[in-house]
Scaffold this motif. Structure first.
Motif, PDB file in Angstrom:
ATOM      1  N   PRO A 190       0.808  -1.235   0.000  1.00  7.86           N
ATOM      2  CA  PRO A 190       0.000   0.000   0.000  1.00  7.86           C
ATOM      3  C   PRO A 190       0.838   1.281   0.000  1.00  7.86           C
ATOM      4  O   PRO A 190       0.268   2.359   0.002  1.00  7.86           O
ATOM      5  CB  PRO A 190      -0.792  -0.119   1.300  1.00  7.86           C
ATOM      6  N   LEU A 191       2.153   1.152  -0.030  1.00 10.20           N
ATOM      7  CA  LEU A 191       2.981   2.360   0.027  1.00 10.20           C
ATOM      8  C   LEU A 191       2.783   3.256  -1.192  1.00 10.20           C
ATOM      9  O   LEU A 191       2.785   4.480  -1.086  1.00 10.20           O
ATOM     10  CB  LEU A 191       4.467   1.971   0.155  1.00 10.20           C
ATOM     11  N   ALA A 192       2.585   2.614  -2.359  1.00  9.10           N
ATOM     12  CA  ALA A 192       2.532   3.388  -3.601  1.00  9.10           C
ATOM     13  C   ALA A 192       1.400   4.413  -3.595  1.00  9.10           C
ATOM     14  O   ALA A 192       1.565   5.529  -4.067  1.00  9.10           O
ATOM     15  CB  ALA A 192       2.402   2.454  -4.797  1.00  9.10           C
ATOM     16  N   SER A 193       0.233   4.022  -3.081  1.00  8.14           N
ATOM     17  CA  SER A 193      -0.889   4.956  -3.140  1.00  8.14           C
ATOM     18  C   SER A 193      -1.223   5.567  -1.779  1.00  8.14           C
ATOM     19  O   SER A 193      -2.261   6.211  -1.630  1.00  8.14           O
ATOM     20  CB  SER A 193      -2.121   4.279  -3.740  1.00  8.14           C
ATOM     21  N   ALA A 194      -0.361   5.354  -0.785  1.00  5.17           N
ATOM     22  CA  ALA A 194      -0.565   6.031   0.495  1.00  5.17           C
ATOM     23  C   ALA A 194      -0.445   7.536   0.278  1.00  5.17           C
ATOM     24  O   ALA A 194       0.449   7.989  -0.433  1.00  5.17           O
ATOM     25  CB  ALA A 194       0.465   5.556   1.522  1.00  5.17           C
ATOM     26  N   PRO A 195      -1.364   8.326   0.868  1.00  2.00           N
ATOM     27  CA  PRO A 195      -1.305   9.779   0.679  1.00  2.00           C
ATOM     28  C   PRO A 195       0.045  10.339   1.138  1.00  2.00           C
ATOM     29  O   PRO A 195       0.593   9.878   2.139  1.00  2.00           O
ATOM     30  CB  PRO A 195      -2.434  10.296   1.579  1.00  2.00           C
ATOM     31  N   PRO A 196       0.581  11.295   0.385  1.00  2.00           N
ATOM     32  CA  PRO A 196       1.877  11.893   0.748  1.00  2.00           C
ATOM     33  C   PRO A 196       1.945  12.327   2.214  1.00  2.00           C
ATOM     34  O   PRO A 196       2.974  12.117   2.870  1.00  2.00           O
ATOM     35  CB  PRO A 196       1.968  13.090  -0.199  1.00  2.00           C
ATOM     36  N   ALA A 197       0.859  12.896   2.734  1.00  2.00           N
ATOM     37  CA  ALA A 197       0.888  13.372   4.119  1.00  2.00           C
ATOM     38  C   ALA A 197       1.055  12.205   5.096  1.00  2.00           C
ATOM     39  O   ALA A 197       1.716  12.341   6.134  1.00  2.00           O
ATOM     40  CB  ALA A 197      -0.390  14.147   4.429  1.00  2.00           C
ATOM     41  N   ASP A 198       0.457  11.046   4.774  1.00  4.82           N
ATOM     42  CA  ASP A 198       0.592   9.881   5.650  1.00  4.82           C
ATOM     43  C   ASP A 198       2.009   9.335   5.630  1.00  4.82           C
ATOM     44  O   ASP A 198       2.581   8.993   6.673  1.00  4.82           O
ATOM     45  CB  ASP A 198      -0.378   8.767   5.219  1.00  4.82           C
ATOM     46  N   VAL A 199       2.573   9.232   4.423  1.00  2.35           N
ATOM     47  CA  VAL A 199       3.957   8.752   4.315  1.00  2.35           C
ATOM     48  C   VAL A 199       4.893   9.714   5.039  1.00  2.35           C
ATOM     49  O   VAL A 199       5.784   9.297   5.787  1.00  2.35           O
ATOM     50  CB  VAL A 199       4.375   8.604   2.836  1.00  2.35           C
ATOM     51  N   ALA A 200       4.660  11.005   4.844  1.00  2.00           N
ATOM     52  CA  ALA A 200       5.503  12.012   5.496  1.00  2.00           C
ATOM     53  C   ALA A 200       5.410  11.885   7.015  1.00  2.00           C
ATOM     54  O   ALA A 200       6.413  12.004   7.720  1.00  2.00           O
ATOM     55  CB  ALA A 200       5.101  13.409   5.045  1.00  2.00           C
ATOM     56  N   ALA A 201       4.209  11.618   7.535  1.00  6.20           N
ATOM     57  CA  ALA A 201       4.042  11.484   8.983  1.00  6.20           C
ATOM     58  C   ALA A 201       4.830  10.292   9.519  1.00  6.20           C
ATOM     59  O   ALA A 201       5.418  10.354  10.600  1.00  6.20           O
ATOM     60  CB  ALA A 201       2.555  11.320   9.315  1.00  6.20           C
ATOM     61  N   LEU A 202       4.853   9.204   8.749  1.00 11.02           N
ATOM     62  CA  LEU A 202       5.572   8.007   9.195  1.00 11.02           C
ATOM     63  C   LEU A 202       7.084   8.166   9.071  1.00 11.02           C
ATOM     64  O   LEU A 202       7.844   7.654   9.900  1.00 11.02           O
ATOM     65  CB  LEU A 202       5.121   6.794   8.376  1.00 11.02           C
TER      66      LEU A 202
END
Lengths: 235, 235
Positions: free
Chosen positions: A204-216
């Motif tokens: 699910p990393l590919a379509s995870a929202p940028p803000a969520d990836v940035a938070a992690l």
């Protein structure tokens, strides 16, 4: 190839019809940038810029970043050397445009450093969200990584460029023990994110929202940049 | 292309004279592995194995991982299908051998999970040190990433394989909220380390001893695997 359905990004300006075509024509537009630290790309380039970019790609591949001279590039392009400064500002700017690095790393790090240390993670989140949401990442960072992975002439040039124009100045900006290692650790994770999200596009990393990836990812970048640990100390 | 002077690794067995040649012949040896979770490579392969690997690469590229059947691969190779099981164990084993993934991700994660939670970071350090010190990483992981970056047929196959054979089983092993996202975050950082250390070879990360890199990265992997944060919660 890139079959991502949901990128979580808003495409500004015209949508580039073909990434390869765009990369071939590539190069940032002069003028105001919509996202600080991120080079805008997209509109049509004047013929002079295209000639300079073609000559620059050839020279950088032939001579490497350090040895390639602006004088030789201008001569190859058949333009006055002042046109390079006019359109690209500097040798670094020209390389970023020619090879396609879509961000100004020093500008991004300056933003992270500009403010109280306790709010650094929040600033990292913000800048990382912006960078991951930027369509130029998809279109150009992938091009750079493809080129570095696939072309024996590109990887040493990338290494040379990263050492002199990214790692060294960012290391001076950071001014910490192990600063260079810290910078390259952040860089490696960022490259991995681009590879996983845009080249392999693994979910699910590919379509995870940028803000969520940035938070992690922000706490990781914060620790690599500011954490008390050194490599030999571990933990 | 890879001009790294100091890899911090000890090459076991014979040194492969040419990575491309090795990758072309590639495939793990049956028999005991020196490093748990890491597929050994190097010695000469029996002709039957080579025929199977050639047929497998062709089928996987043509049909994708899921649709490529062991029956068709055996037929293409002109061997009995039981030879595939004999040499490669399973379809996953065959793909790992054919495409070149040098680690058994599930075996690695099982080792990380097998023990008290408070010592997980130490186990991550140990397994990551071993994996980063393994010469097969240099020789084969780079091959996989080059292929995925450069060949339009490889990236979707990698995505298909990673989804079904890496992310899904590892997600079940981890048994946590957001497990799939956690797994892919770890994977993206690992891909980035390989890209930065071995493809671009940017210093000082490229020649940092594996144990030092593992010490710096282990807390990140620990947080991605076991941390309390979720993507939407941030922190």
């Amino acid at each position: 190839m890139e079959e991502r359905q949901e990128v979580g990004t808003v495409v500004r300006g015209r949508k580039t019809p073909d990434r390869a075509q765009s990369a071939a024509a590539g190069g940032p537009l002069p003028g105001p940038r919509a996202t600080p630290g991120v080079i805008d790309a997209g509109a049509k380039l004047p013929r002079t810029q295209l000639l300079i970019l073609q000559a620059a790609r050839h020279r950088f591949a032939l001579d490497g970043y350090t040895r390639a001279s602006l004088r030789a590039i201008a001569a190859d392009a058949g333009v006055d050397q002042r046109m390079i400064a006019h359109y690209f500002g500097s040798k670094q700017g020209l390389f970023l445009a020619a090879v396609g690095l879509p961000v100004h790393p020093a500008e991004v790090l300056r933003e992270v450093l500009a403010g109280p240390r306790r709010a650094a993670r929040q600033r990292i989140r913000e800048v990382l969200t912006r960078v991951l949401a930027e369509p130029t990442i998809y279109e150009r960072m992938v091009g750079v990584m493809r080129a570095a992975a696939g072309d024996p002439a590109i990887a040493p040039m990338m290494r040379d460029f990263l050492r002199n124009e990214v790692v060294a100045p960012l290391t001076r900006l950071l001014d910490a023990p192990d600063a260079a290692l810290r910078i390259t650790l952040v860089g490696s994770h960022f490259l991995g994110l681009v590879f996983a999200r845009f080249i392999v596009a693994v979910e699910p990393l590919a379509s995870a929202p940028p803000a969520d990836v940035a938070a992690l990812v922000a706490p990781t970048f914060e620790r690599y940049l500011f954490g008390g640990v050194t490599a030999s100390a571990g933990t």
